[in-house]
Design a protein around this motif. Structure first.
Motif, PDB file in Angstrom:
ATOM      1  N   GLY A 142      61.337  42.628  34.486  1.00  0.00           N
ATOM      2  CA  GLY A 142      61.796  43.270  35.718  1.00  0.00           C
ATOM      3  C   GLY A 142      60.687  43.973  36.468  1.00  0.00           C
ATOM      4  O   GLY A 142      60.892  45.044  37.045  1.00  0.00           O
ATOM      5  N   LYS A 143      59.504  43.349  36.476  1.00  0.00           N
ATOM      6  CA  LYS A 143      58.354  43.934  37.166  1.00  0.00           C
ATOM      7  C   LYS A 143      57.799  42.933  38.180  1.00  0.00           C
ATOM      8  O   LYS A 143      57.983  41.724  38.024  1.00  0.00           O
ATOM      9  N   PRO A 144      57.096  43.425  39.193  1.00  0.00           N
ATOM     10  CA  PRO A 144      56.386  42.499  40.083  1.00  0.00           C
ATOM     11  C   PRO A 144      55.081  42.034  39.430  1.00  0.00           C
ATOM     12  O   PRO A 144      54.643  42.589  38.427  1.00  0.00           O
ATOM     13  N   LEU A 145      54.478  41.030  40.045  1.00  0.00           N
ATOM     14  CA  LEU A 145      53.174  40.520  39.609  1.00  0.00           C
ATOM     15  C   LEU A 145      52.059  41.146  40.429  1.00  0.00           C
ATOM     16  O   LEU A 145      52.201  41.315  41.650  1.00  0.00           O
ATOM     17  N   PHE A 146      50.967  41.484  39.770  1.00  0.00           N
ATOM     18  CA  PHE A 146      49.721  41.779  40.484  1.00  0.00           C
ATOM     19  C   PHE A 146      48.793  40.615  40.194  1.00  0.00           C
ATOM     20  O   PHE A 146      48.496  40.321  39.032  1.00  0.00           O
ATOM     21  N   VAL A 147      48.338  39.927  41.259  1.00  0.00           N
ATOM     22  CA  VAL A 147      47.496  38.744  41.070  1.00  0.00           C
ATOM     23  C   VAL A 147      46.141  38.954  41.737  1.00  0.00           C
ATOM     24  O   VAL A 147      46.062  39.253  42.936  1.00  0.00           O
ATOM     25  N   ASP A 148      45.106  38.815  40.932  1.00  0.00           N
ATOM     26  CA  ASP A 148      43.733  38.844  41.429  1.00  0.00           C
ATOM     27  C   ASP A 148      43.316  37.396  41.682  1.00  0.00           C
ATOM     28  O   ASP A 148      42.957  36.670  40.755  1.00  0.00           O
ATOM     29  N   PHE A 149      43.405  36.961  42.945  1.00  0.00           N
ATOM     30  CA  PHE A 149      42.969  35.616  43.312  1.00  0.00           C
ATOM     31  C   PHE A 149      41.455  35.651  43.489  1.00  0.00           C
ATOM     32  O   PHE A 149      40.944  36.334  44.386  1.00  0.00           O
ATOM     33  N   TYR A 150      40.732  34.926  42.662  1.00  0.00           N
ATOM     34  CA  TYR A 150      39.286  34.983  42.698  1.00  0.00           C
ATOM     35  C   TYR A 150      38.687  33.580  42.734  1.00  0.00           C
ATOM     36  O   TYR A 150      39.387  32.571  42.577  1.00  0.00           O
ATOM     37  N   ALA A 151      37.373  33.522  42.978  1.00  0.00           N
ATOM     38  CA  ALA A 151      36.606  32.280  42.844  1.00  0.00           C
ATOM     39  C   ALA A 151      35.428  32.573  41.924  1.00  0.00           C
ATOM     40  O   ALA A 151      34.899  33.692  41.916  1.00  0.00           O
ATOM     41  N   THR A 152      35.020  31.598  41.167  1.00  0.00           N
ATOM     42  CA  THR A 152      33.974  31.828  40.166  1.00  0.00           C
ATOM     43  C   THR A 152      32.641  32.232  40.788  1.00  0.00           C
ATOM     44  O   THR A 152      31.832  32.904  40.152  1.00  0.00           O
ATOM     45  N   TRP A 153      32.414  31.842  42.045  1.00  0.00           N
ATOM     46  CA  TRP A 153      31.141  32.147  42.699  1.00  0.00           C
ATOM     47  C   TRP A 153      31.175  33.466  43.476  1.00  0.00           C
ATOM     48  O   TRP A 153      30.162  33.888  44.041  1.00  0.00           O
ATOM     49  N   CYS A 154      32.326  34.111  43.502  1.00  0.00           N
ATOM     50  CA  CYS A 154      32.534  35.284  44.369  1.00  0.00           C
ATOM     51  C   CYS A 154      31.955  36.552  43.739  1.00  0.00           C
ATOM     52  O   CYS A 154      32.466  37.048  42.731  1.00  0.00           O
ATOM     53  N   VAL A 155      30.900  37.083  44.350  1.00  0.00           N
ATOM     54  CA  VAL A 155      30.244  38.285  43.830  1.00  0.00           C
ATOM     55  C   VAL A 155      31.136  39.530  43.920  1.00  0.00           C
ATOM     56  O   VAL A 155      31.257  40.283  42.956  1.00  0.00           O
ATOM     57  N   PRO A 156      31.824  39.784  45.070  1.00  0.00           N
ATOM     58  CA  PRO A 156      32.719  40.951  45.120  1.00  0.00           C
ATOM     59  C   PRO A 156      33.849  40.877  44.094  1.00  0.00           C
ATOM     60  O   PRO A 156      34.304  41.909  43.598  1.00  0.00           O
ATOM     61  N   CYS A 157      34.294  39.648  43.775  1.00  0.00           N
ATOM     62  CA  CYS A 157      35.335  39.495  42.743  1.00  0.00           C
ATOM     63  C   CYS A 157      34.838  40.026  41.406  1.00  0.00           C
ATOM     64  O   CYS A 157      35.546  40.763  40.698  1.00  0.00           O
ATOM     65  N   LYS A 158      33.609  39.640  41.055  1.00  0.00           N
ATOM     66  CA  LYS A 158      33.029  40.066  39.783  1.00  0.00           C
ATOM     67  C   LYS A 158      32.792  41.572  39.774  1.00  0.00           C
ATOM     68  O   LYS A 158      32.955  42.239  38.743  1.00  0.00           O
ATOM     69  N   LYS A 159      32.417  42.108  40.935  1.00  0.00           N
ATOM     70  CA  LYS A 159      32.192  43.548  41.032  1.00  0.00           C
ATOM     71  C   LYS A 159      33.493  44.321  40.804  1.00  0.00           C
ATOM     72  O   LYS A 159      33.520  45.331  40.102  1.00  0.00           O
ATOM     73  N   MET A 160      34.590  43.824  41.402  1.00  0.00           N
ATOM     74  CA  MET A 160      35.890  44.482  41.197  1.00  0.00           C
ATOM     75  C   MET A 160      36.304  44.421  39.735  1.00  0.00           C
ATOM     76  O   MET A 160      36.808  45.382  39.166  1.00  0.00           O
ATOM     77  N   GLU A 161      36.067  43.253  39.122  1.00  0.00           N
ATOM     78  CA  GLU A 161      36.445  43.079  37.716  1.00  0.00           C
ATOM     79  C   GLU A 161      35.713  44.075  36.821  1.00  0.00           C
ATOM     80  O   GLU A 161      36.296  44.627  35.884  1.00  0.00           O
ATOM     81  N   LYS A 162      34.438  44.326  37.138  1.00  0.00           N
ATOM     82  CA  LYS A 162      33.626  45.188  36.277  1.00  0.00           C
ATOM     83  C   LYS A 162      33.749  46.672  36.601  1.00  0.00           C
ATOM     84  O   LYS A 162      33.664  47.516  35.708  1.00  0.00           O
TER      85      LYS A 162
END
Length: 438
Positions: free
Chosen positions: A46-66
């Motif tokens: 009974g919860k919503p989803l939080f989805v991190d849509f990323y691309a393997t080459w995406c530098v800001p994606c990796k920064k957010m992850e870390k």
């Protein structure tokens, strides 16, 4: 002794595992499985989803992850309120999901109801407080767009409510489709225009929140943009005190966009805006520092070159002024400057280029290619150079540049669709060389 060493090793190993687990627990715990499996788990809990849509080459994606997803406060909230999922949006099995939620840039962060309906979609890197605000809004702990719109309808002259509503509008609009999207865009534009007029009139527009509203929602109406530019420029010192140099760059960006639009139409009135660089907008342009040239002289050469080629297809004049522009930049000239010089030559003159023109384009591209860091740009520059060598009937050099472009495309990671399109185009160009050589 061996026993003691063994016990010590085991203790250290267990401590490492425990510390690693503790560190992992402080951040967001992501579901291991597919989107469908995560959605099923969301429905079960009974919860919503939080989805991190990323691309393997995406530098800001990796920064957010870390740096963002690992923060304890972020982890505590998201682990309690959502089923969290990281999704490689360019992986074949996820392409249709990405299309459904209109994922076109990275990172894109989505909060999605367990039935699949988008609640919140945000494009771009987010700080921890911004991410938490988005999440709290989605679960009702902070007022949502619908609630704020109701308050606005009840209190249409309350500028504080309008500010909150307009701040939230960009994220809200990304979740709307079809007629709903059109309806809300019209409503938001109307509120935005009224809000600007009121805040300009009472002098309360100069602050960070309103600057972000202008940056995110302004731009569709040329007259409105011009009015905002004049307002910011007239109060530039106050704006810079409030938001820093981005205020000056807003004036520069919009003035440059206007000149570019006019020169591409062959409209000589671009010179009116050119003159503003050393008069009305001088203080704004003074934030740009070049070693050898002033912003005014740089623009005289650059826009003069573009005007010459778009207005009358005067390639010789274009090359003369563009060369002066690049020489004036000196050490400040970068890969994009040289690449754009060649690209504009192709775009405006096309099949009217002489062998000498192609040689000049190649010379610019050879300066752009080695230092270009954006992969797609580098591939584009390599293909352009190959095209010019083909026109010069130097098929050996053309093949080398096409092959290098194909080689660079292999570095595109999981961007399979774009990669396949590029490779198909390059293979076609290589096959035409074989026919030309016969």
């Amino acid at each position: 002794m061996r026993y003691i060493k063994y016990v010590t090793f085991v203790v250290v190993a267990l401590l490492s595992i425990a510390i690693g687990s503790a560190q992992e627990a402080t951040g967001i715990r992501f579901f291991k499985g597919s989107f469908a499996e995560a959605q099923a788990e969301a429905q079960r809990q009974g919860k919503p989803l939080f989805v991190d849509f990323y691309a393997t080459w995406c530098v800001p994606c990796k920064k957010m992850e870390k740096t963002i997803f690992t923060q304890p406060e972020v982890g505590a909230f998201f682990n309690a309120k959502f089923i969290n999922l990281q999704l490689d949006a360019e992986a074949p099995e996820n392409v249709e999901i990405a299309k459904k939620y209109k994922i076109e840039a990275f990172p894109t962060l989505g909060i999605i109801a367990s039935d699949g309906k988008a609640i919140q979609i945000n494009v771009g890197f987010m700080k921890a407080d911004e991410l938490l605000e988005m999440a709290k809004t989605a679960v009702g702990e902070v007022k949502g767009f619908d609630d704020l719109y109701k308050e606005y309808r009840a209190h249409p002259n309350d500028l504080k409510i309008q500010q909150e509503l307009l701040t939230m509008a960009p994220r809200f609009l990304t979740t709307q489709d079809g007629m709903d999207a059109e309806k809300w865009v019209v409503r938001v534009r109307k509120i935005y225009k009224e809000y600007l007029s009121k805040k300009m009139a009472d002098g309360s527009l100069i602050n960070k929140k309103d600057y972000l509203i202008i940056s995110n929602l302004g731009g569709d109406d040329a007259d409105e943009v011009a009015r905002v530019v004049e307002y910011i420029n007239a109060h530039l010192d106050e704006w810079i005190a409030a938001v820093g140099e981005p205020a000056a760059y807003y004036v520069i960006e919009k003035n440059d966009e206007r000149m570019l639009e006019l020169v591409k139409k062959g409209d000589e009135s671009y010179k009116t805006y050119l003159e503003k660089i050393r008069t009305d907008y001088k203080k704004a342009y003074d934030v740009i520092k070049f070693k050898k040239v002033t912003p005014y002289q740089k623009s005289v050469d650059y826009y003069g070159a573009l005007y010459a080629i778009y207005k009358s297809k005067d390639v010789a004049r274009y090359i003369q002024l563009m060369s002066s522009y690049l020489d004036g930049l000196g050490e400040d000239a970068n890969a994009a400057d040289y690449g754009i010089a060649a690209q504009s030559l192709y775009n405006a003159a096309g099949n009217k280029l002489t062998p000498a023109d192609h040689k000049q384009a190649i010379a610019w591209l050879q300066k752009a290619i080695p230092s270009e860091t954006v992969l797609m740009n580098k591939i584009n520059f390599l293909v352009m150079a190959g095209d010019s060598y083909r026109e010069l009937k130097d098929y050996k050099q053309a093949r080398e540049y096409y092959n290098q472009a194909y080689g660079e495309s292999l570095l595109m990671g999981d961007a399979e669709q774009a990669q396949q399109m590029i490779q198909a185009s390059v293979v076609y160009k290589l096959s035409t060389l074989e026919l030309l050589e016969k």
